[in-house]
Write an enzyme that holds these catalytic residues in place. Structure first.
Site, PDB file in Angstrom:
ATOM      1  N   PRO A   1      -1.695   3.929  14.383  1.00 21.67           N
ATOM      2  CA  PRO A   1      -2.740   3.755  13.370  1.00 21.67           C
ATOM      3  C   PRO A   1      -3.077   5.062  12.657  1.00 21.67           C
ATOM      4  O   PRO A   1      -3.770   5.054  11.639  1.00 21.67           O
ATOM      5  CB  PRO A   1      -3.939   3.221  14.156  1.00 21.67           C
ATOM      6  CG  PRO A   1      -3.605   3.334  15.594  1.00 21.67           C
ATOM      7  CD  PRO A   1      -2.143   3.586  15.731  1.00 21.67           C
TER       8      PRO A   1
ATOM      9  N   ARG B   1      14.079  -6.814   3.603  1.00 20.57           N
ATOM     10  CA  ARG B   1      14.020  -7.658   2.410  1.00 20.57           C
ATOM     11  C   ARG B   1      14.500  -6.936   1.160  1.00 20.57           C
ATOM     12  O   ARG B   1      14.886  -7.570   0.193  1.00 20.57           O
ATOM     13  CB  ARG B   1      12.587  -8.167   2.183  1.00 20.57           C
ATOM     14  CG  ARG B   1      12.117  -9.110   3.256  1.00 20.57           C
ATOM     15  CD  ARG B   1      10.693  -9.572   3.024  1.00 20.57           C
ATOM     16  NE  ARG B   1      10.621 -10.724   2.151  1.00 20.57           N
ATOM     17  CZ  ARG B   1      10.353 -10.691   0.854  1.00 20.57           C
ATOM     18  NH1 ARG B   1      10.108  -9.554   0.251  1.00 20.57           N
ATOM     19  NH2 ARG B   1      10.315 -11.791   0.147  1.00 20.57           N
TER      20      ARG B   1
ATOM     21  N   ASP C   1       8.472 -10.062  -5.825  1.00 19.14           N
ATOM     22  CA  ASP C   1       7.406 -10.150  -4.827  1.00 19.14           C
ATOM     23  C   ASP C   1       6.090  -9.563  -5.295  1.00 19.14           C
ATOM     24  O   ASP C   1       6.085  -8.632  -6.097  1.00 19.14           O
ATOM     25  CB  ASP C   1       7.780  -9.336  -3.578  1.00 19.14           C
ATOM     26  CG  ASP C   1       8.811 -10.029  -2.752  1.00 19.14           C
ATOM     27  OD1 ASP C   1       8.937 -11.242  -2.868  1.00 19.14           O
ATOM     28  OD2 ASP C   1       9.484  -9.320  -1.981  1.00 19.14           O
TER      29      ASP C   1
ATOM     30  N   GLU D   1      -3.243   4.287  25.109  1.00 20.05           N
ATOM     31  CA  GLU D   1      -4.107   5.035  24.186  1.00 20.05           C
ATOM     32  C   GLU D   1      -3.294   5.815  23.160  1.00 20.05           C
ATOM     33  O   GLU D   1      -3.809   6.274  22.158  1.00 20.05           O
ATOM     34  CB  GLU D   1      -4.986   6.018  24.971  1.00 20.05           C
ATOM     35  CG  GLU D   1      -6.105   5.349  25.722  1.00 20.05           C
ATOM     36  CD  GLU D   1      -6.980   4.503  24.814  1.00 20.05           C
ATOM     37  OE1 GLU D   1      -7.672   5.066  23.963  1.00 20.05           O
ATOM     38  OE2 GLU D   1      -6.968   3.275  24.970  1.00 20.05           O
TER      39      GLU D   1
HETATM   40  N1  ADE Z   1      -0.190   0.762  16.801  1.00 24.07           N
HETATM   41  C1  ADE Z   1      -1.449   0.336  17.016  1.00 24.07           C
HETATM   42  N2  ADE Z   1      -2.055   0.020  15.865  1.00 24.07           N
HETATM   43  C2  ADE Z   1      -1.135   0.251  14.856  1.00 24.07           C
HETATM   44  C3  ADE Z   1      -1.175   0.138  13.454  1.00 24.07           C
HETATM   45  N3  ADE Z   1      -2.264  -0.285  12.802  1.00 24.07           N
HETATM   46  N4  ADE Z   1      -0.078   0.467  12.764  1.00 24.07           N
HETATM   47  C4  ADE Z   1       1.016   0.938  13.411  1.00 24.07           C
HETATM   48  N5  ADE Z   1       1.112   1.064  14.736  1.00 24.07           N
HETATM   49  C5  ADE Z   1       0.040   0.732  15.464  1.00 24.07           C
END
Ligand code: ADE
Length: 280
Positions: free
Chosen positions: A93, A166, A181, A128
């Site tokens: 993330p 794709r 797309d 984590e």
């Molecule tokens: N791992 C956990 N959350 C994620 C996300 N939003 N994007 C990519 N990998 C992740």
């Protein structure tokens, strides 16, 4: 000359998560036709201890577990070489946001080395996170699929594989598929209809049945702009628009009918939106 297959080398603790999706229609066909290759590696296979441990408590305390660096380095270096001979992308993330243009960048690459190998490694984090030394000394790129936290990078890796594949010519039945797309043109896509022409009293817009391809193309373009105006105004700041598109957008801006962003209502099924009755 056709491009060599785009090869994804996926490193994960849960390879089984990938199998059903990779065996589903479009990706399965793309793999069978040699357009895309996906190799799965279980990081646990590179542990050297009796219990095959891949995670440990964080230094400094706190909750959660951290993926240990040794099996990750060992796995990637044994498959990809040391240092790895291809980009290593960590799904996290904390990465840069994955978009249609990032998918295009991954599909066609820019580095000369990538042209020959067409190989990308995807590293799926769990728990984590991964030990920071992996991020610093092994990973070359970090991608997030959105501002939310998944339990691991596996779903994100599938999203990256799917959206990137794709773009490869031949993966979609329609050669222009990926170009039309949503997002490829910087706009959301126009609405689609198929048979029957009337369903429960709801009809297909007349223009789509008219056979007039020029007017249909213009209607679709305007519907794309309208949808983008209603749902994702931010995209209009960068979308490439022609003079005609801008004129249409100006009409939308002065109309009170489409003033509010609206994610739920569909455009009227009368054939054309009120602003577009006479466009050529
Ligand atoms: N791992 C956990 N959350 C994620 C996300 N939003 N994007 C990519 N990998 C992740």
């Amino acid at each position: 000359m056709p491009l060599p297959a785009l090869r994804f080398e996926v490193f994960t603790l849960f390879p089984e998560v990938f199998e059903p999706y990779l065996h589903s229609s479009i990706l399965q066909r793309a793999r069978q036709r040699g357009l895309v290759e996906v190799n799965l590696y279980n990081i646990r296979d590179w542990t050297t201890d009796r219990h095959h441990i891949t995670d440990d408590e964080p230094y400094g305390g706190g909750g959660g577990m951290v993926m240990k660096p040794e099996p990750i380095f060992a796995a990637l270096e044994s498959v990809l070489g040391a240092p790895p001979a291809c980009p290593v992308i960590l799904l996290t993330p904390q990465g840069r946001t994955f978009t249609q243009s990032v998918a295009h960048e991954l599909a066609f690459g820019e580095a000369p080395a990538f042209d020959q190998t067409r190989r990308l490694a995807l590293l799926c984090g769990r728990y984590e996170g991964v030990d920071e030394r992996v991020r610093q000394h092994l990973v070359s790129d970090q991608i997030s699929i959105g501002d939310y936290v998944l339990t691991g990078g596996e779903l994100a890796a599938l999203v990256v594989i799917d959206a990137t594949a794709r773009w490869i010519p031949g993966v979609l039945g329609d050669p222009n598929g990926a170009l039309d797309d949503s997002h490829a043109s910087g706009l959301l896509e126009y609405p689609h209809y198929t048979r029957p022409p009337e369903f429960r009293g709801w009809s297909v817009p007349d223009i789509l049945l008219s056979g007039d391809h020029g007017r249909i193309a213009r209607w679709r373009r305007e519907q794309s702009i309208l949808r983008t105006w209603q749902r994702r105004r931010d995209l209009l700041e960068t979308a490439p628009l022609s003079k005609l598109d801008r004129k249409f957008l100006d009409q939308l801006k002065t109309s009170t009918v489409y003033d509010e962003p609206d994610v739920s209502s569909e455009t009227p099924g009368t054939g054309e939106s009120p602003q577009t009755p006479d466009t050529p």
